[in-house]
Design an enzyme around this catalytic site. Structure first.
Site, short mmCIF file in Angstrom:
data_model
loop_
_atom_site.label_atom_id
_atom_site.label_comp_id
_atom_site.label_asym_id
_atom_site.label_seq_id
_atom_site.Cartn_x
_atom_site.Cartn_y
_atom_site.Cartn_z
N LYS A 53 2.01 -1.17 7.35
CA LYS A 53 1.12 -1.56 8.45
C LYS A 53 1.69 -2.78 9.18
O LYS A 53 1.68 -2.85 10.41
CB LYS A 53 -0.28 -1.87 7.92
CG LYS A 53 -1.02 -0.60 7.49
CD LYS A 53 -2.29 -0.89 6.69
CE LYS A 53 -2.83 0.42 6.11
NZ LYS A 53 -4.00 0.24 5.23
N GLN A 97 -7.37 -4.26 2.34
CA GLN A 97 -6.68 -3.13 1.72
C GLN A 97 -7.42 -2.68 0.46
O GLN A 97 -7.71 -3.48 -0.42
CB GLN A 97 -5.22 -3.52 1.39
CG GLN A 97 -4.39 -2.39 0.83
CD GLN A 97 -4.20 -1.24 1.82
OE1 GLN A 97 -3.94 -1.45 3.00
NE2 GLN A 97 -4.36 -0.01 1.35
N ASP A 120 -10.78 -0.49 10.49
CA ASP A 120 -10.67 0.68 9.60
C ASP A 120 -11.83 1.66 9.85
O ASP A 120 -11.78 2.81 9.41
CB ASP A 120 -10.71 0.23 8.13
CG ASP A 120 -9.31 0.17 7.52
OD1 ASP A 120 -8.40 0.83 8.05
OD2 ASP A 120 -9.14 -0.54 6.50
#
Ligand code: NAP
Length: 297
Positions: A53, A97, A120
């Site tokens: 990422k 994460q 997200d």
């Protein structure tokens, strides 16, 4: 043989488009989007995902601030950091994460993120927006699957999409996304899971079959009809002594035999994975533009 739906190629193209857009945003609006990434613990998979990422963000021109903590980092400190990032106008997106260590309540952490910075798309506010078809942040994997189909000229409207797997990050949001009465959606959806009896009765009816079980060999050639479009989301490590790493990645679908019947199929690796990260970048750019008043979502 089936046409290969290369997420790797499409992602590269989309990232180039984003790079151009961000060069323009910088010169016209002095805007450089910024993403805060939080990593707790030493899970090798998570470390490698975060690296991917960071690299993708750097390529398109998104600034990343990484917060890396030991596995015993207290939940209260994590929640305090998220509050600080929520209140920081220089931060456009926040990504925690997953998975988090056992002592941390994942729900509590995800729900603490400001929905306007939830790139997200896991906050219930964004899940709700997706459900009713309102603008919001769509999770990267389902959004990436939709783009992989559309940008390969595969019409979704009116098709029977069968999704195997009902997780909150893939199956369910994909069903919500593709069932909307909107361009690029408008599909009929069937969802299968471990409680489904005679799963091949359903997979055989699919015009578009999406498999996200995390179990190799979930779908073989006998389970699909001629001409089906197959999206293989699964990422499974299997031992392979011919590889330097000692393993290779395979999907949930028997690629070779299903390819012989399908009209198009996404490979693993190089299919959905690169698209997931690309749509995260898209969300960060949207968040920055929205917060700067340049666009609604
Ligand atoms: P998950 O949370 O474990 O969910 C798996 C789903 O598949 C569950 O709904 C489960 O049913 C269902 N399932 C498992 N075995 C099945 C079977 N034999 N028949 C029918 N349904 C079955 O997994 P996930 O997070 O959605 O991820 C799925 C796979 O996609 C994993 O390999 C993951 O690594 C991969 N993935 C890839 C990306 C990417 O960007 N490439 C992104 C996300 C995930 P129940 O609900 O009944 O248990």
């Amino acid at each position: 043989m089936a046409r290969i739906l290369s997420g790797k190629e499409l992602a590269a193209k989309m990232r180039q488009e984003m790079q151009t857009e961000l060069t323009e945003l910088k010169s016209k609006h002095n805007l450089v989007p910024s993403l805060s990434v939080i990593l707790v613990g030493d899970d090798p998979g998570s470390i490698s995902y975060v690296k991917g990422k960071e690299k993708a963000c750097a390529y398109v021109g998104i600034n990343v601030q990484k917060y890396k903590f030991d596995a015993d980092y207290p939940q209260a400190d994590l929640l305090k950091l998220i509050t600080d990032l929520n209140n920081n106008p220089d931060v456009n997106g926040i990504l925690v994460q997953l998975p988090l260590p056992d002592h941390i309540n994942e729900e509590k952490v995800l729900y603490a993120i400001d929905p306007e910075k939830d790139v997200d798309g896991f906050h219930p506010i964004n899940v709700g927006r997706l459900m009713i078809g309102a603008p919001g942040y769509i999770p990267g994997t389902p959004h990436g699957i939709q783009q992989l189909l559309l940008r390969n000229d595969i019409d979704i409207s009116g098709k029977h999409v069968v999704i195997v797997g009902r997780s909150n990050i893939v199956g369910k949001p994909l069903a919500l996304l593709l069932v909307q009465k909107k361009p690029g959606a408008n599909a009929t959806i069937t969802m299968c899971h471990t409680g489904t009896r005679n799963i091949s009765d359903f997979t055989k009816l699919a015009d578009i079959l999406v498999v996200a079980t995390g179990r190799p060999h979930t779908v073989n050639a006998e389970m699909v009809k001629e001409g089906v479009v197959v999206i293989d989301v699964g990422v499974n490590r299997i031992e392979d002594s011919t590889k330097k790493s000692g393993y290779r990645l395979i999907g949930d679908v028997e690629f070779e035999e299903v390819s012989a019947k399908a009209s198009a199929i996404s490979p693993v690796p190089g299919g959905v994975g690169p698209m997931t990260i690309t749509m995260l970048l898209h969300n960060v750019i949207q968040a920055a533009k929205k917060q700067k008043g340049i666009s609604k979502i």
